[in-house]
Design a protein around this motif. Structure first.
Motif, PDB file in Angstrom:
ATOM      1  N   LEU A   1      15.725  81.739  77.186  1.00  0.00           N
ATOM      2  CA  LEU A   1      16.879  82.597  77.443  1.00  0.00           C
ATOM      3  C   LEU A   1      16.724  83.430  78.911  1.00  0.00           C
ATOM      4  O   LEU A   1      17.615  83.391  79.593  1.00  0.00           O
ATOM      5  CB  LEU A   1      16.817  83.931  76.293  1.00  0.00           C
ATOM      6  CG  LEU A   1      17.593  83.302  75.000  1.00  0.00           C
ATOM      7  CD1 LEU A   1      17.398  84.253  74.105  1.00  0.00           C
ATOM      8  CD2 LEU A   1      19.024  82.819  75.342  1.00  0.00           C
TER       9      LEU A   1
ATOM     10  N   THR B   1      17.568  80.907  81.664  1.00  0.00           N
ATOM     11  CA  THR B   1      19.013  80.878  81.735  1.00  0.00           C
ATOM     12  C   THR B   1      19.672  82.134  82.800  1.00  0.00           C
ATOM     13  O   THR B   1      20.433  82.002  83.407  1.00  0.00           O
ATOM     14  CB  THR B   1      19.842  80.825  80.357  1.00  0.00           C
ATOM     15  OG1 THR B   1      19.086  79.805  79.548  1.00  0.00           O
ATOM     16  CG2 THR B   1      21.269  80.470  80.474  1.00  0.00           C
TER      17      THR B   1
ATOM     18  N   SER C   1      21.173  76.625  85.066  1.00  0.00           N
ATOM     19  CA  SER C   1      21.924  77.871  85.068  1.00  0.00           C
ATOM     20  C   SER C   1      22.039  78.156  86.746  1.00  0.00           C
ATOM     21  O   SER C   1      22.972  78.764  87.077  1.00  0.00           O
ATOM     22  CB  SER C   1      21.481  78.863  84.285  1.00  0.00           C
ATOM     23  OG  SER C   1      20.379  79.145  84.606  1.00  0.00           O
TER      24      SER C   1
ATOM     25  N   SER D   1      30.418  81.474  79.563  1.00  0.00           N
ATOM     26  CA  SER D   1      29.871  81.519  78.151  1.00  0.00           C
ATOM     27  C   SER D   1      29.316  80.170  77.588  1.00  0.00           C
ATOM     28  O   SER D   1      28.388  79.945  77.259  1.00  0.00           O
ATOM     29  CB  SER D   1      30.989  81.958  77.023  1.00  0.00           C
ATOM     30  OG  SER D   1      31.638  83.069  77.444  1.00  0.00           O
ATOM     31  N   LEU D   2      30.278  79.026  77.729  1.00  0.00           N
ATOM     32  CA  LEU D   2      29.985  77.709  77.395  1.00  0.00           C
ATOM     33  C   LEU D   2      28.721  77.279  78.446  1.00  0.00           C
ATOM     34  O   LEU D   2      27.814  76.647  77.925  1.00  0.00           O
ATOM     35  CB  LEU D   2      31.031  76.742  77.682  1.00  0.00           C
ATOM     36  CG  LEU D   2      32.179  77.079  76.701  1.00  0.00           C
ATOM     37  CD1 LEU D   2      33.403  76.155  76.911  1.00  0.00           C
ATOM     38  CD2 LEU D   2      31.783  76.327  75.187  1.00  0.00           C
TER      39      LEU D   2
ATOM     40  N   ILE E   1      25.656  78.987  77.026  1.00  0.00           N
ATOM     41  CA  ILE E   1      25.017  78.250  75.714  1.00  0.00           C
ATOM     42  C   ILE E   1      24.635  76.888  75.902  1.00  0.00           C
ATOM     43  O   ILE E   1      23.507  76.733  75.453  1.00  0.00           O
ATOM     44  CB  ILE E   1      26.278  78.447  74.834  1.00  0.00           C
ATOM     45  CG1 ILE E   1      26.759  79.573  74.212  1.00  0.00           C
ATOM     46  CG2 ILE E   1      25.913  77.495  73.523  1.00  0.00           C
ATOM     47  CD1 ILE E   1      28.071  79.843  73.597  1.00  0.00           C
ATOM     48  N   PHE E   2      25.332  76.206  76.609  1.00  0.00           N
ATOM     49  CA  PHE E   2      25.036  74.657  77.055  1.00  0.00           C
ATOM     50  C   PHE E   2      23.539  74.523  78.025  1.00  0.00           C
ATOM     51  O   PHE E   2      22.795  73.669  77.676  1.00  0.00           O
ATOM     52  CB  PHE E   2      26.086  73.993  77.568  1.00  0.00           C
ATOM     53  CG  PHE E   2      26.920  73.313  76.491  1.00  0.00           C
ATOM     54  CD1 PHE E   2      26.868  72.077  76.062  1.00  0.00           C
ATOM     55  CD2 PHE E   2      27.860  74.177  75.776  1.00  0.00           C
ATOM     56  CE1 PHE E   2      27.515  71.484  74.921  1.00  0.00           C
ATOM     57  CE2 PHE E   2      28.906  73.704  74.788  1.00  0.00           C
ATOM     58  CZ  PHE E   2      28.660  72.191  74.303  1.00  0.00           C
TER      59      PHE E   2
ATOM     60  N   PHE F   1      21.126  76.697  77.601  1.00  0.00           N
ATOM     61  CA  PHE F   1      20.201  76.695  76.396  1.00  0.00           C
ATOM     62  C   PHE F   1      19.961  75.372  75.647  1.00  0.00           C
ATOM     63  O   PHE F   1      18.876  74.820  75.400  1.00  0.00           O
ATOM     64  CB  PHE F   1      20.628  77.837  75.407  1.00  0.00           C
ATOM     65  CG  PHE F   1      19.515  78.320  74.335  1.00  0.00           C
ATOM     66  CD1 PHE F   1      18.380  79.043  75.015  1.00  0.00           C
ATOM     67  CD2 PHE F   1      19.471  78.095  73.100  1.00  0.00           C
ATOM     68  CE1 PHE F   1      17.456  79.681  74.082  1.00  0.00           C
ATOM     69  CE2 PHE F   1      18.631  78.466  72.281  1.00  0.00           C
ATOM     70  CZ  PHE F   1      17.426  79.186  72.867  1.00  0.00           C
ATOM     71  N   LEU F   2      21.323  74.863  75.299  1.00  0.00           N
ATOM     72  CA  LEU F   2      20.953  73.821  74.051  1.00  0.00           C
ATOM     73  C   LEU F   2      20.613  72.504  74.860  1.00  0.00           C
ATOM     74  O   LEU F   2      19.665  71.853  74.328  1.00  0.00           O
ATOM     75  CB  LEU F   2      22.323  73.395  73.796  1.00  0.00           C
ATOM     76  CG  LEU F   2      23.265  74.450  72.824  1.00  0.00           C
ATOM     77  CD1 LEU F   2      24.726  74.046  72.326  1.00  0.00           C
ATOM     78  CD2 LEU F   2      22.351  74.642  71.632  1.00  0.00           C
TER      79      LEU F   2
ATOM     80  N   SER G   1      27.516  66.941  78.081  1.00  0.00           N
ATOM     81  CA  SER G   1      27.899  68.174  77.709  1.00  0.00           C
ATOM     82  C   SER G   1      29.095  68.806  78.262  1.00  0.00           C
ATOM     83  O   SER G   1      29.862  69.476  77.968  1.00  0.00           O
ATOM     84  CB  SER G   1      26.898  69.269  77.794  1.00  0.00           C
ATOM     85  OG  SER G   1      26.451  69.432  79.221  1.00  0.00           O
TER      86      SER G   1
ATOM     87  N   GLN H   1      32.184  70.308  76.598  1.00  0.00           N
ATOM     88  CA  GLN H   1      32.682  71.618  76.973  1.00  0.00           C
ATOM     89  C   GLN H   1      34.101  71.625  77.319  1.00  0.00           C
ATOM     90  O   GLN H   1      35.081  72.438  76.922  1.00  0.00           O
ATOM     91  CB  GLN H   1      32.014  72.201  78.250  1.00  0.00           C
ATOM     92  CG  GLN H   1      30.608  72.508  77.861  1.00  0.00           C
ATOM     93  CD  GLN H   1      29.661  73.152  79.071  1.00  0.00           C
ATOM     94  OE1 GLN H   1      30.445  74.132  79.664  1.00  0.00           O
ATOM     95  NE2 GLN H   1      28.654  72.708  79.296  1.00  0.00           N
TER      96      GLN H   1
END
Lengths: 162, 157
Positions: free
Chosen positions: A76, A79, A115, A141-142, A145-146, A148-149, B140, B144
């Motif tokens: 986290l 990112t 990021s 936001s996406l 999140i992505f 991280f994923l 991704s 997205q």
């Protein structure tokens, strides 16, 4: 025999317009494009100036110092730090390599590299002014999140492969 | 925003003149680097305004673009150079003419794949890492884009 008389007093520009409609379209397009660029220029210059400021004030040593040793927390943090960092993409690899040497997890380093390029706190005002709140919020936001994923998926797959 | 950034520079110069000077130099370096890309963007925008109308934009990257739209967005993102903000004016222009939000999000995400820097990534993190990460970024970006398209439809209904 009939011959068409050409008025020599017609300005050259007008003659050119009559001869080439593409010229008019190109000129209008260039004018519109220049107008758009001039409109965003102050914001663009602000982003560039801010990037210069961040590049100078946020050093790789400062980035290294914020990681704590927990993979989830560090991912986290990676990112977040990537989102506020600016510079050439290769810088994220160099800093990422140094972070790995310092013992920071590959999860965090992967999230940082991702990021670094996909998120950009300093460019949010420009993005917001051109694309609106919904698009900017959704995209960022996406991306968060992505980052991280993908970092979890990448490290897991690479681990399985090796 | 320019005035806020100006104030930040003034403060930096006041508290640490050397850092202020370095920041200004770094900003000029960035500006020098993006000027050629900005010219390319300007040229592309002028071409778009001249030769491509809203109908064809809508056909290629609009609501009905299908697989072709995804390919254009994903490959376009991989091939585009320079910082994302340099491309904002052109992309927002395309959006005004009917380009789909999902494709634009996919374009921005695949920009994280930097072809010229891939060899450096391989040397730092290995081939397997680079291949897996690149593949997952493309996948991704598509996911997205799909999410954004779905949410946009929900918001508009």
């Amino acid at each position: 025999m009939e011959c068409e008389l050409i008025d020599v007093h017609v300005p050259f520009e007008t003659l050119r317009h009559k001869m080439n409609p593409l010229y008019i379209r190109l000129k209008t397009a260039a004018k519109n494009t220049l107008g758009t660029l001039m409109m965003v220029m102050p914001m663009l210059l602000s982003v560039i100036a801010l990037a210069g400021l961040f590049e100078t004030l946020v050093t790789p040593e400062m980035i290294q110092s914020v990681f704590k040793g927990s993979p989830v927390e560090d991912t986290l943090i990676g990112t977040g730090i990537g989102a506020i960092s600016v510079g050439q993409p290769f810088l994220s690899y160099v800093i990422g390599g140094e972070l790995l040497d310092e013992g920071v997890s590959l999860y965090a380093v992967t999230a940082f590299i991702l990021s670094f390029v996909t998120l950009g706190v300093i460019q949010v005002p420009l993005e917001w002014s051109l694309f609106g709140t919904r698009f900017t919020l959704l995209r960022n936001s996406l991306s968060f999140i992505f980052a991280f994923l993908i970092s979890i998926a990448t490290v897991t797959i690479v681990g399985l492969l090796s | 925003m320019l005035s806020v950034v100006g104030c930040m520079y003034l403060l930096t110069f006041y508290f640490n003149p050397q850092a202020g000077q370095d920041a200004l130099l770094a900003a000029f370096k960035i500006l020098k680097m993006i000027i050629p890309i900005l010219l390319v963007v300007f040229f592309l925008m002028a071409l778009l305004h001249t030769f491509i109308d809203s109908k064809s934009i809508s056909r290629h990257i609009g609501e009905q673009s299908g697989v072709r739209g995804w390919v254009i967005a994903l490959v376009g993102g991989i091939l585009s150079h320079g910082p994302a903000y340099v491309w904002y004016p052109m992309i927002s222009d395309l959006r005004k003419h009917g380009a789909r939000d999902g494709l634009l999000v996919a374009f921005f995400y695949t920009r994280s794949i930097k072809l010229p820097w891939l060899p450096l990534m391989v040397s730092y993190f290995g081939l397997a890492f680079t291949v897996v990460l690149t593949g997952l970024v493309i996948l991704s970006a598509w996911i997205q884009g799909m999410i954004v398209d779905k949410l946009t439809r929900v918001f508009e209904e």
